[in-house]
Design a protein around this motif. Structure first.
Motif, short mmCIF file in Angstrom:
data_model
loop_
_atom_site.label_atom_id
_atom_site.label_comp_id
_atom_site.label_asym_id
_atom_site.label_seq_id
_atom_site.Cartn_x
_atom_site.Cartn_y
_atom_site.Cartn_z
N PHE A 165 -8.58 -2.65 21.85
CA PHE A 165 -7.23 -2.10 22.09
C PHE A 165 -7.19 -0.77 21.36
O PHE A 165 -7.30 -0.72 20.14
CB PHE A 165 -6.15 -3.05 21.55
N LYS A 166 -7.09 0.30 22.11
CA LYS A 166 -7.15 1.66 21.54
C LYS A 166 -8.32 1.78 20.55
O LYS A 166 -8.15 2.25 19.42
CB LYS A 166 -5.82 2.02 20.87
N ASN A 224 6.46 -4.78 35.03
CA ASN A 224 5.21 -4.55 34.31
C ASN A 224 5.10 -3.13 33.78
O ASN A 224 4.22 -2.82 32.97
CB ASN A 224 4.02 -4.87 35.22
N ARG A 227 9.14 -3.18 29.20
CA ARG A 227 8.80 -3.92 27.99
C ARG A 227 8.08 -5.23 28.26
O ARG A 227 7.51 -5.83 27.37
CB ARG A 227 10.07 -4.17 27.16
N ASP A 229 5.51 -5.42 30.14
CA ASP A 229 4.14 -5.03 30.46
C ASP A 229 3.13 -6.02 29.86
O ASP A 229 2.99 -6.11 28.64
CB ASP A 229 3.90 -3.62 29.90
N SER A 230 2.46 -6.76 30.71
CA SER A 230 1.52 -7.78 30.23
C SER A 230 0.58 -8.19 31.37
O SER A 230 0.91 -8.02 32.55
CB SER A 230 2.27 -9.02 29.73
N ARG A 364 -3.84 -8.23 21.52
CA ARG A 364 -3.28 -7.12 22.32
C ARG A 364 -4.13 -6.81 23.55
O ARG A 364 -3.65 -6.21 24.49
CB ARG A 364 -3.15 -5.87 21.45
N ARG A 370 -2.26 -11.10 26.64
CA ARG A 370 -2.22 -9.71 26.17
C ARG A 370 -1.00 -8.98 26.73
O ARG A 370 -0.64 -9.17 27.91
CB ARG A 370 -3.50 -8.98 26.53
N SER A 371 -0.40 -8.17 25.88
CA SER A 371 0.81 -7.46 26.33
C SER A 371 1.12 -6.33 25.37
O SER A 371 0.65 -6.31 24.24
CB SER A 371 2.00 -8.42 26.37
N GLN A 372 1.95 -5.44 25.84
CA GLN A 372 2.45 -4.35 25.00
C GLN A 372 3.21 -4.90 23.81
O GLN A 372 3.16 -4.40 22.70
CB GLN A 372 3.39 -3.45 25.81
N ASP A 375 1.71 -5.48 20.49
CA ASP A 375 1.55 -4.32 19.62
C ASP A 375 2.78 -4.18 18.72
O ASP A 375 2.68 -3.94 17.52
CB ASP A 375 1.36 -3.06 20.49
N THR A 376 3.96 -4.37 19.33
CA THR A 376 5.21 -4.32 18.56
C THR A 376 5.22 -5.45 17.52
O THR A 376 5.69 -5.26 16.40
CB THR A 376 6.42 -4.47 19.51
#
Ligand code: NDP
Length: 474
Positions: A165-166, A224, A227, A229-230, A364, A370-372, A375-376
């Motif tokens: 992830f990044k 998607n 928020r 997004d997954s 993530r 896995r989802s945005q 990260d939060t």
């Protein structure tokens, strides 16, 4: 011949893909499968990666092919086959070699196996792998439990094959013995809740708004981009778009509404109950799969009670869709809060010291949930609040304040329409109970004291008290 860096037993769906992934990252890997023809076919079809594979026809050959200390991944069916493989391997391995069970083991089995190998000189790693076939081939999320020393021996290979992830690897050592498999189990429990809530919203769109799969697909695809997004929302949109080659109808319309399960959801619920941590959304999701399997009973009940008349969620379509999106967001946050609370409870119970931000980080990418939002969540841990409950992290308080009125409306309207939304409604009930400063358990305590003289605490004095019930009741 150059020794292999690692070995792998079990060239099924997961094992064969993991082996190719390891080879692709530049590591030589020795492979063995119970049915030898599969080993031959696997190596024959490995293309340019073939040179990095060392096919073995016996466990002795496998052990001989690996550079000591020898890590051997076991990727066979969970349960007795794993015990059988460990027993067979023990005779072939030597001190400091590492047996890695990468299947979906029950963490109690992992703890037991860890203990059984203690004093043998061999070490054991319980490794949860998520991401399915595709993840195993191109980068899964990997949750490791075992000694830190054995992790150091395999860290290079495991982080290399994991999702990124990044640029950050989605693999980590999470603690001793069963820690990795426990975290994988709760990952799957959360996955059950996530999937169930998505299915419930699909049910509202289908039966409450009368939308077909092709109309629903772009709704999920649109969500998607926000928020929600997954991976699960993304594949939901794609699944709804797909047509059945045989009939030309949308595939989802020809799939029987009976969901399977392999046990990790149930294990999550059992462990949550054992630890005394509410995980109601996960429980509801597991129960929903069980209810789904009662197809003939449900059909009989539909006859007995009458088929639901098609109802519509009245109001502007855009507003209803916005409510459904926010309801899913709120339900999802509550389910994750429960999952992290269960892990937190287990961490204390088993002295694992589970690193919650790391868990959120390695989820993530690569894994099914896995989802945005993960990260939060990773950011929320360490900033206060989340350690108590994710619902208390400032970022999630803001999100829940915005989203819970929608969850409330959707659950209420679904209940009125007769549409089952068990995971969403239990998530709402959890949230409402969690945020209620004075609940109703004062009455439970009165009842317990009334029939069992269990005593109660007072709001205005310390100590244990009894009520003026007038004598013992049965
Ligand atoms: P498959 O059914 O594709 O493959 C099973 C493998 O186990 C085969 O290599 C098979 O050998 C071997 N095996 C079965 N029984 C025995 C036995 N008694 N002794 C020795 N070998 C045996 O399974 P998967 O690859 O899907 O799953 C493997 C593990 O990974 C399971 O624990 C599963 O829960 C877990 N997992 C699966 C995921 C998935 O998406 N499929 C995702 C994450 C984890 P043979 O060829 O001889 O039959």
């Amino acid at each position: 011949m150059e020794k292999a860096e690692i070995g792998l037993i079990g060239l099924g769906t997961m094992g064969s893909n993991l082996a190719l992934n390891i080879a692709e990252k530049g590591h030589r890997i020795a492979v063995f499968n119970r049915t030898p023809e599969k080993t031959d076919a696997f190596v024959a079809n490995a293309g340019t990666l073939r040179d990095r594979l060392v096919p073995c026809k016996s466990l002795a050959e496998l052990a001989e092919a690996i550079r000591p200390p020898r890590p051997v991944i076991i990727m066979v069916l969970a349960g007795q086959p794993v015990d059988d493989q460990i027993a067979a391997l023990r005779g072939e391995l030597a001190a400091n070699d590492i047996i890695i069970d990468a299947g979906n083991a029950n963490f109690h089995d992992t703890v037991r196996r860890f203990k059984e190998l203690e004093g043998s000189g061999l070490t054991f790693i319980g490794m949860g792998v998520s991401g399915g076939e595709e993840g195993a081939r191109h980068g899964p999320s990997i949750m490791v439990g075992g000694t830190e020393a054995s992790w150091k021996r395999v860290e290079k290979v495991i982080t290399a094959i994991s999702a990124k992830f990044k640029g950050e690897p989605c693999a980590a050592w999470l603690g001793p013995d069963g820690a990795g498999h426990f975290v994988k189990t709760i990952h799957n429990g959360i996955e059950y809740a996530d999937m169930q809530m998505i299915a419930e919203i699909y049910g509202v769109l289908r039966d409450g708004l009368g939308m077909g799969p092709k109309e629903i697909a772009p709704v999920f695809a649109g969500w998607n981009k926000g928020r929600l997004d997954s991976y699960l929302i993304e594949i939901t949109a794609k699944a709804l778009e797909a047509d059945d080659p045989k009939t030309g109808r949308p595939v989802v319309d020809i799939i029987l509404d009976r969901a399977g399960q392999k046990g990790t959801g149930k294990w999550s619920v059992i462990e949550a109950q054992q630890l005394g941590i509410p995980a109601t959304a996960i429980e509801a999701a597991v129960a929903a799969r069980v209810l789904s399997s009662l197809k003939s009973e449900r059909e009989a009940a539909e006859k007995a009670y009458g088929k639901l008349s098609v109802t519509t969620f009245s109001g502007a379509r855009d507003e209803v869709l916005k409510d459904l999106e926010l309801a899913l967001l709120a339900g999802k946050i509550a389910a994750y809060a429960q999952g992290f609370a269960v892990m937190s409870g287990a961490s204390k119970e088993f002295n694992w010291n589970l690193p919650m931000p790391t868990i959120a980080r390695i989820w993530r990418a690569g894994c099914i949930i896995r989802s945005q939002m993960l990260d939060t969540m990773a950011e929320a841990f360490g900033k206060g609040g989340a350690e108590v409950n994710l619902l208390m992290a400032p970022a999630f308080i803001d999100m829940m304040k915005q989203a819970h009125p929608s969850l409330r409306r959707v659950v209420a309207r679904a209940a009125e329409a007769g549409l089952p939304v068990p995971a969403l409604s239990s998530a709402l009930a959890y949230f409402d109970a969690y945020r209620q400063g004075r609940g109703t358990s004062n009455l439970i305590q009165a009842q317990r004291d009334f029939f069992g003289a269990h005593g109660f605490e007072r709001i205005d004095a310390a100590g244990a008290f009894h009520g003026p019930w007038g004598g013992t009741q049965g």
